[in-house]
Design an enzyme around this catalytic site. Structure first.
Site, PDB file in Angstrom:
ATOM      1  N   PRO A   1       0.949  -1.171   0.031  1.00 18.63           N
ATOM      2  CA  PRO A   1      -0.010  -0.130  -0.111  1.00 18.63           C
ATOM      3  C   PRO A   1       0.842   1.297   0.163  1.00 18.63           C
ATOM      4  CG  PRO A   1       0.118  -0.783   2.224  1.00 18.63           C
ATOM      5  CD  PRO A   1       0.734  -2.025   1.421  1.00 18.63           C
ATOM      6  N   ASP A   2       0.366   2.500  -0.544  1.00 23.00           N
ATOM      7  CA  ASP A   2       0.958   3.640  -0.543  1.00 23.00           C
ATOM      8  C   ASP A   2       0.564   4.294   0.777  1.00 23.00           C
ATOM      9  OD1 ASP A   2       2.083   5.937  -1.309  1.00 23.00           O
ATOM     10  OD2 ASP A   2       0.312   6.730  -2.521  1.00 23.00           O
ATOM     11  N   ALA A   3       1.176   3.766   1.840  1.00 18.63           N
ATOM     12  CA  ALA A   3       0.853   4.141   3.170  1.00 18.63           C
ATOM     13  C   ALA A   3       2.215   4.212   4.222  1.00 18.63           C
ATOM     14  CB  ALA A   3       0.027   2.937   3.462  1.00 18.63           C
TER      15      ALA A   3
ATOM     16  N   ASN B   1      -2.308   6.987   1.148  1.00 15.30           N
ATOM     17  CA  ASN B   1      -2.557   7.708  -0.134  1.00 15.30           C
ATOM     18  C   ASN B   1      -3.932   8.628  -0.181  1.00 15.30           C
ATOM     19  OD1 ASN B   1      -4.166   7.558  -2.847  1.00 15.30           O
ATOM     20  ND2 ASN B   1      -2.114   7.424  -3.347  1.00 15.30           N
TER      21      ASN B   1
END
Lengths: 268, 268, 268, 268
Positions: D37-39, D102
């Protein structure tokens, strides 16, 4: 169990050869080897690479110091999967807020609420895939001046949340707090101690009070600094290495640590 | 110029503080820190990462030991671009065949034909993009028992091909061959020497014969091994670090090397 | 078994979702993703990192293309240990000389003597530590124009040396040589084929002739290049992405591939 | 200036060839290529490695999406030094709290107090060593529903603190908020916009309202996913790649992107 801190495969191997039963992949040592502060500046990627290289070199477990777990629960879950994939035996997570600073630094050390960190420990344990991976919950309650009672309360909560062991840390000049903690602990999980600032307290005494693991976390690094300083100064002053040749290991010792003969046999 | 070998930022910084004018990112040291042989087993990626971390920590140049250049001319061109991108000041390529083995190992050390290696040096120089990058051509002619005349012939060819300096290496117990080389050299390029097996030969003497650079390539590593051995043995035997506290650097010295105060000021 | 080539976790996951039973960590794809030639320019470290990231993302095996094994027997033994430590299922080593060039490149492709490569396969198998790691021996005899008989002779020798499977490669426009190889093979080990230049030859036909594994080695990469070209050209010409929105995956599909909801639940 | 998002050297090169004037090293793309994940789960080390590989391949600037800067001011200062050392042209830091998620994810997006983030921008600018490094301050005020006035207030504060440009982001289906921002902005610094959810808004219109840079942040990734899906499905269903050969790039195109001939000339 007695454990030595290290930051690379070489130090880990020498600790193993000396008789230590595990190696502590110390964030303090790893960041110092980069001349960067032990303050969450290096990334998990870099700490993991160091720990993995250490584990590959030795036949004893590496216990990885993973600071706060590098962020929130997502970071902790990811960290567990990455360290487990890297065949690290155990990680030790502390209940400080990310980004943390080394516990001996004269600055504030904010802690997570106990329930948040307990949930973090639960997240870590839920993230592991195999059986042979261990999560040590480290409380910085004493570092933060919260006292032994808070430290015990926190460690019980972390045990409840699934921790495999607890680590109790202090920066006092004597072991009094740690002894109180151990005497107050009901033994439900192994306790890890780190006598850095109270070296007069022996492993035997710690074990008598119930400690299961004693970590000598950074003496190897500090010996390295001293040795490099003296060696470089002598060579630089003398304009020759003659003055150090008798006190440094011979090249053949390095070859042995590299298992050169064993490797060369593959092409013989 | 006097240069000390190192394998990480910490050793590089201590060499710099001791007064050395450059750091040698030694393949022998870097591979030893991994407990792997100095035999082209680690990759360029790993050697480059070590050299880059060293260069970031110091205000003096890092000279990277890049062994044979890691393969053929494609590998050499790629290596130059990667090291230059990593802001390394100089690389030193030797005229052995990939994969190479450490020069002090009791095994054969095949050399490339002189014209092939000369072309390799030309490829390296053609690959660099800026002005401030240097390629040192190292001949292993003496290591291979080919004699001083062959070593000189090779170094002249490498100078012709564009090398910025030459390095002459020997594993004899005395400096005789090296002196002969220096006395025979016409001075068209700086000469680098590495008095590992003939420590009785001082930098001053080397310079008197015309050497421009003297590298103390691995004494720091060997001092580290000795220090770690003694420190770990004492702690393991004693069950306390009390016996080493007076001879190892204090934690505050490590903080200073990490510039902890300077970093913490950013959040003050 | 049908296998798709990929170079990252995303491509591997999409291959898995499409129904492929394994992923080929292609050196051609991995080097192309870096815009560098498939010519032993990237290092084992880089290929391994790619393969490891791919294996972490999928529930099917990753077969790593390790070219020549990156040097001599020392490099091959080290490679096996590193790939096994990275939990890769299988590696495929080819009998070309290091540094190699992509088999489809119009250049010479020198082979190792058969006994040297057989020994290399034996070294690889001796280096592995667990049971669940497989070594595929790939012959480039047909690529080098040596004919089917030589290819068979080599593959029998590699089987003798301990290979777990063999891979037979050709760059002809038709499958004739491969069919001859399969018809001549006595079945002692599974055979892997790679119908890149003879796409008219179906997996079903290959299997009818005895092939066990069919690799579609680089079509994903080539589709990616085409899609990026068209998408970037359209956006650049139009000065808006409106013209591509209907043909590209929505952001929600990317979130699903990242398992975003599952991750965010950890902090819910 | 028009900019395309990418996550590797290949995508960057294709964006450059298509006519884009810079490349956005997108955290969303880079994390998606890992199926993570973009996290803030990937580390700075991993994002930096991706950005560096992209910059090495192209003759146009790479603008690196560095999310929140990875922690506090220490992390930001370290990040700037590392990206500058990696020869990245510009970084874009956003005013969310680490770890971030994100912006398009349906979750909360907490912002730093404006003075804290302004100080962070000042720290970033103070950390850079050369002249040719740029820091873009990105506000997530609109993402967080705080409105255009707050967004303007924040961007003026970041300009005051030394930012070289500001980026204004929205996840609305239309560009209304962005237009209001641009119309309200006094032009003291260039403004960057990212029309992902309002693709009907062209670069020409954005520029008419005063935007200096338009980023097409992730369309390349989304095209890649679609292309891989279709290609893998077709091959898997058909048991042959015949059905895709006419729509995918030929192997010779990949060789050209790898500059294979140029590289092979080094060994000719």
């Amino acid at each position: 169990m007695r454990v030595a801190g290290a930051h690379d495969a070489l130090g880990s191997t020498l600790a193993w050869q000396a008789g230590f039963q595990a190696v502590w992949a110390s964030s303090f040592e790893i960041s110092a080897s980069r001349c960067l502060p032990d303050a969450s500046v290096l990334t998990m990627t870099e700490y993991l690479a160091a720990a993995t290289n250490m584990q590959k070199a030795v036949g004893i477990p590496v216990v990885a110091d993973v600071d706060t777990g590098y962020g929130n629960n997502l970071n902790v879950a990811h960290m567990v999967r990455e360290y487990e994939a890297g065949r690290i035996t155990a990680v030790c997570i502390e209940d400080k807020v990310y980004p943390k600073v080394n516990s001996f630094a004269a600055t504030s050390h904010d802690l997570l609420p106990v329930s948040d960190f307990a949930r973090r420990i639960g997240t870590a344990k839920a993230a592991q895939r195999g059986e042979d991976f261990y999560v040590i919950a480290r409380t910085e309650a004493l570092i933060n001046g919260l006292g032994v009672e808070e430290a015990l309360k926190r460690c019980y909560a972390y045990a409840e949340a699934g921790a495999d062991a607890v680590l109790i840390h202090s920066k006092k000049k004597d072991q009094q707090e740690i002894v109180e903690f151990l005497d107050g602990w009901d033994g439900r999980l192994p306790v890890v101690v780190v006598p850095t600032t109270y070296p007069q307290w022996s492993a035997a005494e710690a074990e008598k009070h119930g400690a299961s693991v004693v970590i000598y976390a950074n003496q190897g690094l500090r010996a390295t600094v001293q040795a490099l300083r003296e060696t470089f100064r002598t060579i630089c002053q003398d304009g020759t290495s003659l003055g150090v040749e008798d006190v440094i290991a011979p090249v053949s010792d390095i070859f042995a640590l590299q298992k050169l003969d064993e490797w060369l046999a593959l092409e013989a």
